[in-house]
Design a protein around this motif. Structure first.
Motif, mmCIF file in Angstrom:
data_model
loop_
_atom_site.group_PDB
_atom_site.id
_atom_site.type_symbol
_atom_site.label_atom_id
_atom_site.label_comp_id
_atom_site.label_asym_id
_atom_site.label_seq_id
_atom_site.Cartn_x
_atom_site.Cartn_y
_atom_site.Cartn_z
ATOM 1 N N HIS A 270 -22.832 12.660 9.945
ATOM 2 C CA HIS A 270 -22.656 11.241 10.233
ATOM 3 C C HIS A 270 -23.961 10.599 10.678
ATOM 4 C CE1 HIS A 270 -22.369 12.951 14.335
ATOM 5 N NE2 HIS A 270 -22.760 11.760 14.735
ATOM 6 N N LYS A 271 -24.808 11.386 11.365
ATOM 7 C CA LYS A 271 -26.086 10.839 11.797
ATOM 8 C C LYS A 271 -26.986 10.566 10.605
ATOM 9 C CE LYS A 271 -30.106 11.793 14.704
ATOM 10 N NZ LYS A 271 -30.764 12.758 15.589
ATOM 11 N N ARG A 272 -26.988 11.498 9.622
ATOM 12 C CA ARG A 272 -27.806 11.311 8.436
ATOM 13 C C ARG A 272 -27.303 10.125 7.625
ATOM 14 N NH1 ARG A 272 -27.253 15.258 4.945
ATOM 15 N NH2 ARG A 272 -25.725 16.533 6.045
ATOM 16 N N TYR A 273 -25.964 9.961 7.542
ATOM 17 C CA TYR A 273 -25.417 8.844 6.773
ATOM 18 C C TYR A 273 -25.814 7.513 7.404
ATOM 19 C CZ TYR A 273 -22.447 12.208 4.311
ATOM 20 O OH TYR A 273 -21.989 13.241 3.550
ATOM 21 N N LEU A 274 -25.739 7.431 8.729
ATOM 22 C CA LEU A 274 -26.086 6.185 9.398
ATOM 23 C C LEU A 274 -27.587 5.933 9.372
ATOM 24 C CD1 LEU A 274 -23.719 6.363 12.518
ATOM 25 C CD2 LEU A 274 -23.441 4.947 10.479
ATOM 26 N N ASP A 275 -28.376 7.026 9.426
ATOM 27 C CA ASP A 275 -29.819 6.892 9.498
ATOM 28 C C ASP A 275 -30.398 6.212 8.266
ATOM 29 O OD1 ASP A 275 -32.341 7.349 10.750
ATOM 30 O OD2 ASP A 275 -32.690 8.994 9.354
ATOM 31 N N VAL A 276 -29.868 6.538 7.086
ATOM 32 C CA VAL A 276 -30.452 5.994 5.865
ATOM 33 C C VAL A 276 -30.200 4.496 5.709
ATOM 34 C CG1 VAL A 276 -30.358 8.170 4.622
ATOM 35 C CG2 VAL A 276 -28.426 6.612 4.493
ATOM 36 N N PHE A 277 -29.231 3.942 6.434
ATOM 37 C CA PHE A 277 -28.926 2.517 6.285
ATOM 38 C C PHE A 277 -29.992 1.630 6.922
ATOM 39 C CE2 PHE A 277 -24.625 4.132 5.480
ATOM 40 C CZ PHE A 277 -24.332 3.421 4.343
ATOM 41 N N ARG A 278 -30.990 2.259 7.549
ATOM 42 C CA ARG A 278 -32.039 1.437 8.167
ATOM 43 C C ARG A 278 -32.854 0.671 7.127
ATOM 44 N NH1 ARG A 278 -34.030 6.575 8.044
ATOM 45 N NH2 ARG A 278 -36.182 6.926 7.406
ATOM 46 N N TYR A 279 -32.761 1.075 5.852
ATOM 47 C CA TYR A 279 -33.513 0.381 4.812
ATOM 48 C C TYR A 279 -32.804 -0.872 4.308
ATOM 49 C CZ TYR A 279 -36.540 4.469 4.606
ATOM 50 O OH TYR A 279 -37.407 5.479 4.923
ATOM 51 N N SER A 280 -31.527 -1.056 4.699
ATOM 52 C CA SER A 280 -30.788 -2.227 4.219
ATOM 53 C C SER A 280 -31.449 -3.524 4.668
ATOM 54 C CB SER A 280 -29.340 -2.175 4.709
ATOM 55 O OG SER A 280 -28.673 -1.057 4.172
ATOM 56 N N ARG A 281 -31.839 -3.578 5.929
ATOM 57 C CA ARG A 281 -32.476 -4.792 6.446
ATOM 58 C C ARG A 281 -33.790 -5.058 5.713
ATOM 59 N NH1 ARG A 281 -36.539 -5.486 9.764
ATOM 60 N NH2 ARG A 281 -36.570 -3.288 10.348
ATOM 61 N N ARG A 282 -34.536 -4.000 5.432
ATOM 62 C CA ARG A 282 -35.820 -4.169 4.756
ATOM 63 C C ARG A 282 -35.614 -4.646 3.320
ATOM 64 N NH1 ARG A 282 -39.566 0.882 6.553
ATOM 65 N NH2 ARG A 282 -41.142 -0.448 5.571
ATOM 66 N N ALA A 283 -34.544 -4.175 2.688
ATOM 67 C CA ALA A 283 -34.254 -4.628 1.327
ATOM 68 C C ALA A 283 -33.892 -6.108 1.328
ATOM 69 C CB ALA A 283 -33.124 -3.801 0.724
ATOM 70 N N LEU A 284 -33.096 -6.531 2.332
ATOM 71 C CA LEU A 284 -32.742 -7.947 2.435
ATOM 72 C C LEU A 284 -33.987 -8.802 2.674
ATOM 73 C CD1 LEU A 284 -29.524 -7.616 4.632
ATOM 74 C CD2 LEU A 284 -29.619 -8.471 2.286
ATOM 75 N N GLU A 285 -34.894 -8.321 3.523
ATOM 76 C CA GLU A 285 -36.136 -9.057 3.764
ATOM 77 C C GLU A 285 -36.969 -9.145 2.493
ATOM 78 O OE1 GLU A 285 -37.987 -6.874 6.891
ATOM 79 O OE2 GLU A 285 -36.770 -7.774 8.482
ATOM 80 N N LEU A 286 -36.946 -8.054 1.710
ATOM 81 C CA LEU A 286 -37.711 -8.029 0.468
ATOM 82 C C LEU A 286 -37.190 -9.073 -0.514
ATOM 83 C CD1 LEU A 286 -40.099 -6.381 -0.569
ATOM 84 C CD2 LEU A 286 -38.467 -4.806 -1.605
ATOM 85 N N VAL A 287 -35.859 -9.171 -0.624
ATOM 86 C CA VAL A 287 -35.259 -10.168 -1.510
ATOM 87 C C VAL A 287 -35.544 -11.579 -0.997
ATOM 88 C CG1 VAL A 287 -33.088 -11.080 -2.400
ATOM 89 C CG2 VAL A 287 -33.471 -8.623 -2.369
ATOM 90 N N TRP A 288 -35.431 -11.770 0.305
ATOM 91 C CA TRP A 288 -35.647 -13.082 0.898
ATOM 92 C C TRP A 288 -37.084 -13.554 0.683
ATOM 93 C CZ3 TRP A 288 -33.073 -17.119 2.553
ATOM 94 C CH2 TRP A 288 -33.691 -18.056 3.392
ATOM 95 N N THR A 289 -38.053 -12.663 0.864
ATOM 96 C CA THR A 289 -39.454 -13.052 0.683
ATOM 97 C C THR A 289 -39.814 -13.188 -0.800
ATOM 98 O OG1 THR A 289 -40.100 -10.712 0.824
ATOM 99 C CG2 THR A 289 -40.224 -12.028 2.837
ATOM 100 N N THR A 290 -39.025 -12.561 -1.677
ATOM 101 C CA THR A 290 -39.285 -12.694 -3.112
ATOM 102 C C THR A 290 -38.885 -14.076 -3.609
ATOM 103 O OG1 THR A 290 -38.990 -10.324 -3.506
ATOM 104 C CG2 THR A 290 -38.730 -11.781 -5.404
ATOM 105 N N SER A 291 -37.692 -14.550 -3.209
ATOM 106 C CA SER A 291 -37.249 -15.896 -3.593
ATOM 107 C C SER A 291 -36.203 -16.364 -2.587
ATOM 108 C CB SER A 291 -36.673 -15.895 -5.010
ATOM 109 O OG SER A 291 -36.164 -17.182 -5.329
ATOM 110 N N LYS A 292 -36.627 -17.187 -1.642
ATOM 111 C CA LYS A 292 -35.710 -17.686 -0.623
ATOM 112 C C LYS A 292 -34.615 -18.549 -1.244
ATOM 113 C CE LYS A 292 -39.256 -17.676 3.001
ATOM 114 N NZ LYS A 292 -40.035 -18.489 3.961
#
Length: 613
Positions: free
Chosen positions: A14-36
């Motif tokens: 469960h720790k490994r499953y939760l740990d990998v979700f830390r990239y979700s915020r970065r992906a959202l930021e990447l999309v937002w900075t690509t085209s707001k």
């Protein structure tokens, strides 16, 4: 290198499953900075698409109940008021049209963002490549990392954001469904959610297995890509055909595919089998609730319209739960793959701290003081305690067997590598303290394996100095110095002639012609006072090489020159000759001095001279 904790098998799942979700915020930021603008439209349409399905079910209840009421009026009075029913039908049609429009808009946003994101990610990957050191490109583990990043991570950020928005959409829908379903019974909401959990757990488990399989087999995947290159590139085609390598390499290519496919097939069959059987749990839950709602309508507990609404809500709710859990599972998988991208982008690269643009002793030239170097991962040093001094106007020749360390010495001089011990000075200043651009503007280098760019002739020459990459005057001056002007004049479009066979109308040059283009490239740096030729004329005949080096010496009399060649007729022209053996300097001096010593140089010179008799 930064290691990700989810790859540690000792960590709780469960720790490994939760740990990998830390990239979700970065992906959202990447999309937002690509085209707001697109990201905002995407979010609004997702919100609309999430709310409206419940409205369709609610309006459907009103239509059914309105029809039942109208039927009763018709039976009792012979007439019925159908105005409200028709209005509800029109309203439902409008809502359905809005849903269709929102879904179409979401698809449009995804298509546009996919193109923008693909370009953005590939640009980030290439920008990172420009900051890496030469040692990274000579490291097989790094190539595995680069392969993983380029193969999957360029599409995963948008996939992750799409799933995230889809999860939000389904979450909104579920909340609206739950508000209506709870009027019938809170248990229906619990049944709705619980029915999809088993299938989700299976998907999450097998997503992790698929990702680990993907990481472990990166070398095999890279070998497949290399074999494709060998079988389909013009620079390998001659030998592949002549040596009949094609069938052998194709068999190897197929063998790798069969191995990878067997692993994929095994995982796919396990994943789909477990998914099917665990998915049956959700099917049983749905039809159990279906029966419950139908019996309640028969008993008169709910109206026919409410039964229709609840069944529609439950069916749509089950789809929303399944889609939500599938999105979470997919987000887990996307995060795993996205970790490859950030593992590559966050590759630690020691920054060159040099800021100086000149040395304290102008005119002192190049000094090596007890320089030693060992390649990363190697056991034996390739250079050991090498020292020499090269002054302006002097020429130096490096002689030795292949693997003696000559080219490595040039890589150290150009700061492509850093010595393990000792110092290299230019004008009395350690190379590590020089500002990179200032240092490299002082050096012109042509390696034996020089680049043969599929560019125009002029651009091939201009590559020697990016400040004049498109400057025709500099092209012509460099071509004259490199003795390539006579070749270029015979080409159909002269400096605008496309070289290579990758693009339409391209012309291929002979090995000697390419070497003159490369030599001209070295002369593009007119301000360079250290010129290095690392066997760039190896494929020329002895007479042509002698002519070129005589011309080269005339043009560089006030500069420092370093020459690596296996032809001693050329080497003897140098003011100073250094013989390197197993990384150490074993002899030094001019040609006459070394011949009088009757050592290694004299032996090699006599051996080669004997071959010309």
């Amino acid at each position: 290198m930064k290691h990700t904790t989810y790859m540690t098998e000792s960590d709780p799942s469960h720790k490994r499953y939760l740990d990998v979700f830390r990239y979700s915020r970065r992906a959202l930021e990447l999309v937002w900075t690509t085209s707001k603008q697109l990201a905002l439209i995407f979010a609004i349409l997702t919100l609309i698409a999430g709310i409206l399905p419940a409205a369709v079910a609610w309006i459907g209840q009103l239509i059914v109940d309105g029809v039942v009421t109208a039927i009763g009026q018709q039976q009792q009075t012979g007439t019925a008021d159908t105005t409200f029913v028709l209005l509800f039908v029109i309203a439902e049609a409008g809502v359905v049209a809005l849903i269709a429009g929102a879904q179409r808009g979401i698809s449009t946003c995804q298509a546009l963002l996919r193109a923008l994101m693909g370009q953005r990610i590939n640009t980030l990957i290439l920008e990172k490549a420009l900051t890496l050191k030469l040692s990274h490109f000579e490291d097989s583990e790094f190539y595995d990392k680069l392969t993983r990043a380029r193969r999957e991570a360029s599409t995963r950020p948008l996939s992750l954001v799409t799933r995230t928005f889809g999860l939000v959409q389904n979450g909104i829908s579920l909340v609206s469904y739950a508000i209506l379903l709870v009027q019938f019974s809170p248990w229906t909401v619990l049944i709705l959610i619980a029915g999809g959990v088993p299938e989700f757990l299976a998907e999450a488990k097998f997503s992790g297995d698929k990702f680990r399989l993907f990481r472990w087999r990166s070398p095999e995947t890279r070998m497949q890509m290399y074999l494709e290159t060998v079988l389909a590139r013009e620079d390998y085609a001659k030998e592949v055909k002549l040596f009949r390598l094609g069938p052998l390499l194709l068999r190897r290519y197929r063998a790798i595919f069969e191995k990878l496919f067997a692993e994929d097939r095994k995982l796919t069959l396990r994943r789909d089998s477990w998914g099917f059987f665990l998915g049956l749990i959700g099917t049983v839950a749905f039809y159990g609730a279906y029966s419950w709602i139908a019996l309640s309508a028969i008993k008169g507990v709910i109206s026919l319209g409410q039964m229709t609404m609840y069944l529609m809500l439950f069916k749509q709710g089950q789809s929303a739960v399944s889609a939500s859990l599938s999105a979470i599972s997919g987000m887990y998988e996307d995060n795993l793959y996205l970790s490859n991208l950030y593992e590559y982008l966050e590759q630690e690269v020691p920054q060159q701290a040099g800021l100086m643009q000149c040395g304290p002793q102008p005119g002192d030239g190049v000094r090596l003081e007890q320089v030693s170097f060992t390649y990363p991962g190697a056991e034996e040093p390739v250079l050991q305690e090498v020292s020499f001094h090269l002054q302006p106007g002097e020429s130096l020749a490096l002689v030795g067997e292949n693997g003696a360390g000559k080219t490595t010495l040039i890589k150290l001089l150009t700061r492509l590598y850093q010595p393990d011990s000792g110092r290299i000075l230019l004008d009395g200043l350690d190379l590590q303290k020089w500002q990179a651009d200032a240092l490299r503007s002082r050096i012109g280098v042509i390696f034996q394996d020089f680049g043969r760019y599929q560019f125009k002739v002029g651009e091939n020459i201009g590559a020697g100095d990016v400040n004049y990459f498109e400057d025709r005057q500099h092209w012509q001056q460099a071509a004259e110095k490199g003795m390539a002007d006579s070749i270029i004049e015979k080409l159909p479009e002269k400096y605008d002639t496309q070289l290579g066979k990758w693009f339409k109308g391209g012309r291929e040059l002979s090995g000697g012609q390419w070497q003159k283009i490369a030599l001209s490239r070295a002369f593009m740096r007119s301000e360079a006072d250290l010129l290095v030729l690392d066997e760039p004329t190896a494929t020329m005949d002895a007479a042509a090489e002698a002519t070129i080096f005589e011309h080269f010496r005339d043009l560089s009399r006030d500069k420092m020159t370093i020459l690596i060649s296996h032809r001693f007729s050329t080497v003897r022209m140098a003011d100073q000759i250094i013989v390197i053996e197993k990384g150490r300097i074993v002899e030094r001096g001019c040609h006459e001095q070394l011949m009088n010593q009757n050592g290694q140089y004299a032996y090699l010179f006599s051996l080669q001279a004997e071959g010309y008799r």
